[in-house]
Motif scaffolding. Sequence first.
Motif, PDB file in Angstrom:
ATOM      1  N   SER A 112       0.870  -1.178  -0.078  1.00 46.94           N
ATOM      2  CA  SER A 112       0.006  -0.158   0.146  1.00 46.94           C
ATOM      3  C   SER A 112       0.628   1.372   0.344  1.00 46.94           C
ATOM      4  O   SER A 112       0.510   2.281  -0.484  1.00 46.94           O
ATOM      5  CB  SER A 112      -0.798   0.156   1.366  1.00 46.94           C
ATOM      6  OG  SER A 112      -1.789   0.887   1.776  1.00 46.94           O
ATOM      7  N   GLY A 113       1.767   1.441   0.701  1.00 44.64           N
ATOM      8  CA  GLY A 113       2.706   2.302   0.521  1.00 44.64           C
ATOM      9  C   GLY A 113       3.181   2.448  -0.674  1.00 44.64           C
ATOM     10  O   GLY A 113       3.669   3.727  -1.476  1.00 44.64           O
ATOM     11  N   PHE A 114       4.148   1.920  -0.976  1.00 42.98           N
ATOM     12  CA  PHE A 114       4.845   1.573  -2.260  1.00 42.98           C
ATOM     13  C   PHE A 114       3.924   2.314  -3.575  1.00 42.98           C
ATOM     14  O   PHE A 114       4.566   2.534  -4.372  1.00 42.98           O
ATOM     15  CB  PHE A 114       5.687   0.195  -2.578  1.00 42.98           C
ATOM     16  CG  PHE A 114       6.843   0.120  -2.385  1.00 42.98           C
ATOM     17  CD1 PHE A 114       7.646   1.557  -1.722  1.00 42.98           C
ATOM     18  CD2 PHE A 114       7.107  -0.166  -0.156  1.00 42.98           C
ATOM     19  CE1 PHE A 114       9.413   1.517  -1.214  1.00 42.98           C
ATOM     20  CE2 PHE A 114       8.209  -0.384  -0.114  1.00 42.98           C
ATOM     21  CZ  PHE A 114       9.577   0.392  -0.067  1.00 42.98           C
ATOM     22  N   SER A 115       2.814   1.690  -3.506  1.00 37.85           N
ATOM     23  CA  SER A 115       2.269   1.659  -4.703  1.00 37.85           C
ATOM     24  C   SER A 115       1.475   3.502  -4.271  1.00 37.85           C
ATOM     25  O   SER A 115       0.409   3.482  -5.372  1.00 37.85           O
ATOM     26  CB  SER A 115       0.998   0.889  -4.548  1.00 37.85           C
ATOM     27  OG  SER A 115       0.180   0.673  -3.985  1.00 37.85           O
ATOM     28  N   THR A 116       1.934   3.319  -3.220  1.00 32.99           N
ATOM     29  CA  THR A 116       1.297   5.158  -2.794  1.00 32.99           C
ATOM     30  C   THR A 116      -0.978   5.228  -2.125  1.00 32.99           C
ATOM     31  O   THR A 116      -1.142   5.570  -3.366  1.00 32.99           O
ATOM     32  CB  THR A 116       1.724   6.265  -4.399  1.00 32.99           C
ATOM     33  OG1 THR A 116       0.387   5.514  -5.364  1.00 32.99           O
ATOM     34  CG2 THR A 116       2.500   6.035  -3.951  1.00 32.99           C
TER      35      THR A 116
END
Length: 511
Positions: A112-116
Amino acid sequence: MNTVVDWRKSVALTGTVVKFLSVAMLVPLVVALVYGEDVGVFGVSIVGTVLLGLAVEQLDPGTELREREALLFVALTWFVVAVVGAVPYVLAGWGTASTLADPVNALFESMSGFSTTGATVMGEIGTDRHSHAIMMWRQVTQWLGGMGIIVLMVAILPELAVNGAQLISEEAPGPTLEKLTPRISETARILWQAYFAFTVLLAVLLYGLHLAGYAPNMDLYNSVAHAFSTLPTGGFSTKPASIAAFSAAVQWVIIPFMVVAGTNFALFWYLFDGEVRTVFEDTEFRAYAGATAVFTAVLFGLLFSGAAPALANGGTTEGAFANALRQAAFQVGSLMNSTGYATSDFAQWEAHSQLVLLLVMFVGGSAGSTGGGIKVVRWLIVLKTLRRELFHASHPDAVRPVRLGDVVVDEEAIRGVVGFTLLYLLVFGFAAVFIALDATRVGIPLTPMEAVGASLAAIGNIGPAFGRLGPFGSYLMLPDTTKVVMILLMWAGRLEIITVLVVFTRSFWQR
């Protein structure tokens, strides 16, 4: 050994990216040292990341990175980086009641973080429940994913510059890549420099509000943290109430930066170069700005006429007009660009307002921005193509090309855009049905709006959905099978589906 796809080259380059990921971990390590929390977690994570990257790099057969290897490299890198990024969550939660001690939850939060995307399974959010370092790591993962990990690697690694145009086109949001300079590595540096500059500017403005007394809880830590998640349209916050936890002044400052983040960053190159006319003559930019204004006006009308008590923001002295305008502008700017911030629990708004927000989620930002979704330029091409088909129904012998401004869109590009849009809607629809059925299987009946919102929030990298999965909710209650599907949706959505799906086809591995 001669193979169709030399996977060793792709895997070895992935190891190089993983090795450099350790540099990003220095940010939370510094925070850990300042606050005296989780120093060992990030020390171990950095050492492990470097060793893993160095070991995997040894697979490099010394061959050229061809088209299929480039596709595999991009898809593989984004998944492996999310797996490595989950390690600090698991280590920090080990032996505690933290929800992130569960590897599935940790991978969900990392992807969720890396894919924004900004969707969370953290449960209790905040530095009173998790360390400052862990909370900052969430923000850093979003900032890395925003402009793109591969774009950054092309900017700093000469060996990737040779295939840089293809690598960036597979990662960058949108159907086109505008080469600003003769060398693609220089273009990548320009994009990252603009991205970095806007991030610093927002952090300075937010902290300035704090020093001026307009944002008591927007200290230096929170200023940097929210700058890290605004420009990548990520949406993670250090507060459980998201941006609603901060003053109206903070919210007004963040709104234009969300709009900037959804704009094609290549346009800023022209703007800084004095070519202002080029920016305002850009067809997609005008459509993007117009759609933002129209959706904001419609939502404002619904909120203001509804005399909404749900819009109350504790401590603000704004009247109903200004409050409704701020809420409308913020939520349209947030959801259209897939940021996922919230200034109010829009899951409690009346149905018409929620439907407007659902429609906004489908639009997306501009190509070449950090925003998710289908993208404005694709909708323009689809709508112009449909209009042409209606024209041809009554004028079958006429030749009428599809144009974006003065540019004629190639027929192959049109087929690609229409194909992508249909695939996007198809994957979204099947995923929504799966999420609803899987939740019911374990005794968690979701409303249709919740299931549809969850699917769209994942594949569009938006974050919050509706109901219990809304902006102040969490995806923690969903079964692991649904979380795994959402992890795959976030991965595919960030790379615009085809880059991920193609590596699972038989034709990719055969001649």
